[in-house]
Design a protein around this motif. Structure first.
Motif, PDB file in Angstrom:
ATOM      1  N   GLU A   1      14.571  24.998  88.562  1.00 17.02           N
ATOM      2  CA  GLU A   1      15.600  24.266  87.821  1.00 17.02           C
ATOM      3  C   GLU A   1      14.978  23.097  87.054  1.00 17.02           C
ATOM      4  O   GLU A   1      15.293  22.854  85.883  1.00 17.02           O
ATOM      5  CB  GLU A   1      16.653  23.742  88.813  1.00 17.02           C
ATOM      6  N   PHE A   2      14.071  22.375  87.706  1.00 15.08           N
ATOM      7  CA  PHE A   2      13.414  21.232  87.072  1.00 15.08           C
ATOM      8  C   PHE A   2      12.548  21.718  85.897  1.00 15.08           C
ATOM      9  O   PHE A   2      12.570  21.138  84.809  1.00 15.08           O
ATOM     10  CB  PHE A   2      12.559  20.487  88.098  1.00 15.08           C
TER      11      PHE A   2
ATOM     12  N   GLN B   1      20.189  18.886  76.826  1.00 15.33           N
ATOM     13  CA  GLN B   1      18.999  18.778  77.664  1.00 15.33           C
ATOM     14  C   GLN B   1      19.077  17.555  78.588  1.00 15.33           C
ATOM     15  O   GLN B   1      18.607  17.600  79.736  1.00 15.33           O
ATOM     16  CB  GLN B   1      17.729  18.687  76.800  1.00 15.33           C
TER      17      GLN B   1
ATOM     18  N   LEU C   1       7.889  15.849  79.310  1.00 22.62           N
ATOM     19  CA  LEU C   1       7.575  16.640  78.115  1.00 22.62           C
ATOM     20  C   LEU C   1       6.134  16.375  77.667  1.00 22.62           C
ATOM     21  O   LEU C   1       5.423  17.291  77.255  1.00 22.62           O
ATOM     22  CB  LEU C   1       8.567  16.308  76.996  1.00 22.62           C
TER      23      LEU C   1
ATOM     24  N   LYS D   1      14.817  24.597  93.229  1.00 24.72           N
ATOM     25  CA  LYS D   1      14.834  23.256  92.625  1.00 24.72           C
ATOM     26  C   LYS D   1      13.655  23.091  91.665  1.00 24.72           C
ATOM     27  O   LYS D   1      13.799  22.510  90.587  1.00 24.72           O
ATOM     28  CB  LYS D   1      14.791  22.183  93.720  1.00 24.72           C
TER      29      LYS D   1
ATOM     30  N   THR E   1       9.578  12.684  90.944  1.00 21.33           N
ATOM     31  CA  THR E   1      10.527  11.657  90.515  1.00 21.33           C
ATOM     32  C   THR E   1      11.852  11.807  91.274  1.00 21.33           C
ATOM     33  O   THR E   1      12.551  10.827  91.522  1.00 21.33           O
ATOM     34  CB  THR E   1      10.778  11.732  88.991  1.00 21.33           C
ATOM     35  N   ILE E   2      12.194  13.039  91.637  1.00 22.02           N
ATOM     36  CA  ILE E   2      13.438  13.307  92.361  1.00 22.02           C
ATOM     37  C   ILE E   2      13.556  12.441  93.604  1.00 22.02           C
ATOM     38  O   ILE E   2      14.592  11.836  93.864  1.00 22.02           O
ATOM     39  CB  ILE E   2      13.492  14.802  92.756  1.00 22.02           C
TER      40      ILE E   2
ATOM     41  N   ASN F   1       5.975  27.794  82.609  1.00 20.82           N
ATOM     42  CA  ASN F   1       4.742  28.097  83.352  1.00 20.82           C
ATOM     43  C   ASN F   1       5.054  28.964  84.581  1.00 20.82           C
ATOM     44  O   ASN F   1       5.892  28.591  85.403  1.00 20.82           O
ATOM     45  CB  ASN F   1       4.072  26.788  83.789  1.00 20.82           C
TER      46      ASN F   1
ATOM     47  N   ALA G   1      18.811  18.205  87.201  1.00 24.27           N
ATOM     48  CA  ALA G   1      17.577  18.685  87.827  1.00 24.27           C
ATOM     49  C   ALA G   1      16.826  17.554  88.512  1.00 24.27           C
ATOM     50  O   ALA G   1      16.228  17.744  89.568  1.00 24.27           O
ATOM     51  CB  ALA G   1      16.693  19.361  86.776  1.00 24.27           C
ATOM     52  N   SER G   2      16.855  16.362  87.910  1.00 24.24           N
ATOM     53  CA  SER G   2      16.054  15.246  88.442  1.00 24.24           C
ATOM     54  C   SER G   2      16.861  14.352  89.377  1.00 24.24           C
ATOM     55  O   SER G   2      16.314  13.435  89.985  1.00 24.24           O
ATOM     56  CB  SER G   2      15.520  14.392  87.289  1.00 24.24           C
TER      57      SER G   2
ATOM     58  N   ILE H   1       4.183  25.877  92.797  1.00 21.41           N
ATOM     59  CA  ILE H   1       3.906  24.445  92.775  1.00 21.41           C
ATOM     60  C   ILE H   1       4.891  23.744  91.863  1.00 21.41           C
ATOM     61  O   ILE H   1       5.610  24.382  91.088  1.00 21.41           O
ATOM     62  CB  ILE H   1       2.444  24.146  92.354  1.00 21.41           C
TER      63      ILE H   1
ATOM     64  N   ARG I   1      12.926  24.380  84.134  1.00 25.27           N
ATOM     65  CA  ARG I   1      13.800  24.799  83.039  1.00 25.27           C
ATOM     66  C   ARG I   1      14.316  23.588  82.273  1.00 25.27           C
ATOM     67  O   ARG I   1      14.420  23.593  81.048  1.00 25.27           O
ATOM     68  CB  ARG I   1      14.964  25.621  83.600  1.00 25.27           C
ATOM     69  N   ALA I   2      14.652  22.504  82.999  1.00 22.73           N
ATOM     70  CA  ALA I   2      15.201  21.303  82.359  1.00 22.73           C
ATOM     71  C   ALA I   2      14.187  20.637  81.433  1.00 22.73           C
ATOM     72  O   ALA I   2      14.568  19.945  80.497  1.00 22.73           O
ATOM     73  CB  ALA I   2      15.670  20.310  83.423  1.00 22.73           C
ATOM     74  N   ILE I   3      12.896  20.834  81.691  1.00 17.76           N
ATOM     75  CA  ILE I   3      11.889  20.259  80.792  1.00 17.76           C
ATOM     76  C   ILE I   3      11.327  21.338  79.857  1.00 17.76           C
ATOM     77  O   ILE I   3      10.322  21.110  79.177  1.00 17.76           O
ATOM     78  CB  ILE I   3      10.763  19.537  81.574  1.00 17.76           C
ATOM     79  N   GLY I   4      11.990  22.500  79.845  1.00 16.78           N
ATOM     80  CA  GLY I   4      11.644  23.562  78.906  1.00 16.78           C
ATOM     81  C   GLY I   4      10.295  24.196  79.172  1.00 16.78           C
ATOM     82  O   GLY I   4       9.635  24.671  78.249  1.00 16.78           O
ATOM     83  N   ASP I   5       9.873  24.211  80.444  1.00 16.44           N
ATOM     84  CA  ASP I   5       8.512  24.653  80.781  1.00 16.44           C
ATOM     85  C   ASP I   5       8.552  26.013  81.469  1.00 16.44           C
ATOM     86  O   ASP I   5       9.145  26.155  82.536  1.00 16.44           O
ATOM     87  CB  ASP I   5       7.877  23.613  81.718  1.00 16.44           C
TER      88      ASP I   5
ATOM     89  N   ARG J   1       3.811  18.362  79.641  1.00 18.50           N
ATOM     90  CA  ARG J   1       3.745  19.782  79.249  1.00 18.50           C
ATOM     91  C   ARG J   1       2.614  20.056  78.280  1.00 18.50           C
ATOM     92  O   ARG J   1       2.025  21.141  78.297  1.00 18.50           O
ATOM     93  CB  ARG J   1       5.067  20.194  78.590  1.00 18.50           C
TER      94      ARG J   1
ATOM     95  N   MET K   1      11.710   9.370  82.089  1.00 20.33           N
ATOM     96  CA  MET K   1      10.986  10.364  82.893  1.00 20.33           C
ATOM     97  C   MET K   1      11.027  11.751  82.249  1.00 20.33           C
ATOM     98  O   MET K   1      10.140  12.568  82.492  1.00 20.33           O
ATOM     99  CB  MET K   1      11.568  10.428  84.310  1.00 20.33           C
ATOM    100  N   LEU K   2      12.073  12.013  81.429  1.00 20.35           N
ATOM    101  CA  LEU K   2      12.098  13.292  80.698  1.00 20.35           C
ATOM    102  C   LEU K   2      11.029  13.285  79.611  1.00 20.35           C
ATOM    103  O   LEU K   2      10.265  14.253  79.469  1.00 20.35           O
ATOM    104  CB  LEU K   2      13.487  13.540  80.088  1.00 20.35           C
TER     105      LEU K   2
ATOM    106  N   PRO L   1       3.990  18.075  87.354  1.00 17.25           N
ATOM    107  CA  PRO L   1       3.370  16.786  87.718  1.00 17.25           C
ATOM    108  C   PRO L   1       4.342  15.620  87.918  1.00 17.25           C
ATOM    109  O   PRO L   1       4.006  14.668  88.614  1.00 17.25           O
ATOM    110  CB  PRO L   1       2.432  16.500  86.530  1.00 17.25           C
ATOM    111  N   THR L   2       5.542  15.696  87.299  1.00 19.44           N
ATOM    112  CA  THR L   2       6.486  14.588  87.478  1.00 19.44           C
ATOM    113  C   THR L   2       7.678  14.964  88.370  1.00 19.44           C
ATOM    114  O   THR L   2       8.631  14.194  88.482  1.00 19.44           O
ATOM    115  CB  THR L   2       7.038  14.088  86.116  1.00 19.44           C
TER     116      THR L   2
ATOM    117  N   ARG M   1      21.192  18.530  81.515  1.00 21.84           N
ATOM    118  CA  ARG M   1      20.417  19.454  82.342  1.00 21.84           C
ATOM    119  C   ARG M   1      19.346  18.697  83.152  1.00 21.84           C
ATOM    120  O   ARG M   1      19.166  18.927  84.343  1.00 21.84           O
ATOM    121  CB  ARG M   1      19.748  20.478  81.421  1.00 21.84           C
TER     122      ARG M   1
ATOM    123  N   TYR N   1       5.316  27.772  88.369  1.00 22.59           N
ATOM    124  CA  TYR N   1       6.491  27.049  88.855  1.00 22.59           C
ATOM    125  C   TYR N   1       7.563  27.982  89.413  1.00 22.59           C
ATOM    126  O   TYR N   1       8.529  27.523  90.010  1.00 22.59           O
ATOM    127  CB  TYR N   1       7.137  26.230  87.735  1.00 22.59           C
TER     128      TYR N   1
END
Lengths: 132, 149
Positions: B27-28, A18, A57, B24, B61-62, B36, A25-26, B54, B30-34, A60, A52-53, B57-58, A21, B39
């Motif tokens: 992808e983001f 993760q 989370l 993007k 950061t990119i 919703n 992504a970030s 949309i 998915r990386a936080i396992g969300d 979420r 930030m990860l 919320p974070t 990944r 997205y």
């Protein structure tokens, strides 16, 4: 929405997979989040998760509860302790809980979030302001 | 070496424009396992009143970290990047960022101070579309650990 309402909690096994990944992504490629050799050279016990990860989370917990993430008008955290992620399949278990701490006259509410790893909090003053 | 306090109040104008893409955001998420749907499903997003999918919320950061790094790498500021850690981060959303947004980031140095042997740098960044519509204001505190710690 009432003060004291508890949101459904969330437990996440943060693994090296993760972290890689999330790095992609970030676009945060700091090697302390994927390179054990580098992390230990700079004095860390091992690779650590992106703060930030952990923040994402925690977010979420709030957005899963709201359904519409666009209702989060503000979200902030302090990074107080690192989440150390071992090189195994289980990773680091981080447990998130949250509750409604304040309901305001302007139609918003404040949700306080707790993130625990290894029995200790890793985020401080983690708060989201949401449209109720 | 302490940070240069005369940098308080300095503003760094946008260097680039970042176009938020649907892929993007997905992808983001998915990386936080969300998972919703707002997205990644345009129809679901439209059904919720948004022009397009949309961003979480974070997500910003990119571009936020990249813009802040451009500031902290300013050699005249005197910041030792290898000793820097992210102390806190806050996002104030004026509206959700969404696919198709063309965003620019302006970074401001709000404060520089020393506490308990560590240097602290407080910054905020205005994220707006290239037409000037405010989307988000981010606030961050960066800590440069002193030589003792």
């Amino acid at each position: 929405m009432n003060v004291g309402d508890e949101l459904p909690g969330l437990t996440v096994q943060v693994t090296r997979d993760q972290l890689v990944r999330y790095a992609g992504a970030s676009l945060d490629f700091n090697p302390i989040h994927w390179n054990e050799r580098f992390a230990t050279e700079v004095g860390l016990p091992n690779v650590i998760a992106h703060g930030m990860l952990t923040m994402a989370l925690g977010g979420r917990v709030v957005t899963d509860w709201l359904g519409d993430p666009g209702r989060v008008v503000e979200y902030g955290v302090r990074f107080t302790r690192p989440v150390v992620v071992p090189d195994d399949d289980e990773g680091a278990e981080v447990e998130f809980t949250a509750k409604v701490a304040e309901v305001r006259d302007d139609g918003t509410a404040r949700v306080d979030i707790t993130a625990k790893f290894d029995g200790k909090t890793v985020l401080g003053k983690a708060q989201a302001i949401v449209r109720a | 070496m302490p940070l240069e306090p005369s940098f308080i109040g300095r503003t760094y104008p946008p260097e680039t424009t970042y176009e938020v893409g649907r892929a993007k955001i997905a992808e983001f998420a998915r990386a936080i396992g969300d998972d919703n749907p707002l997205y990644r499903d345009v129809e679901a997003a439209k059904g919720a009143g948004y022009a397009d999918v949309i961003a979480p919320p974070t997500f910003l950061t990119i571009i936020n970290i990249r813009a802040i790094n451009a500031v902290v790498e300013d050699p005249e500021l005197g910041l030792d990047y290898d000793r820097m850690v992210h102390g806190d981060q806050r996002f104030v959303h004026h509206r959700p960022a969404r696919a198709g947004d063309r965003l620019q980031v302006t970074v401001h140095i709000d404060d520089i101070f020393v506490r308990a042997g560590n240097d602290f740098l407080s910054v905020h960044a205005d994220v707006a579309t290239d037409e000037g519509e405010p989307v988000c204001t981010t606030y961050a505190q960066l800590v440069v650990r002193g030589e003792q710690s």
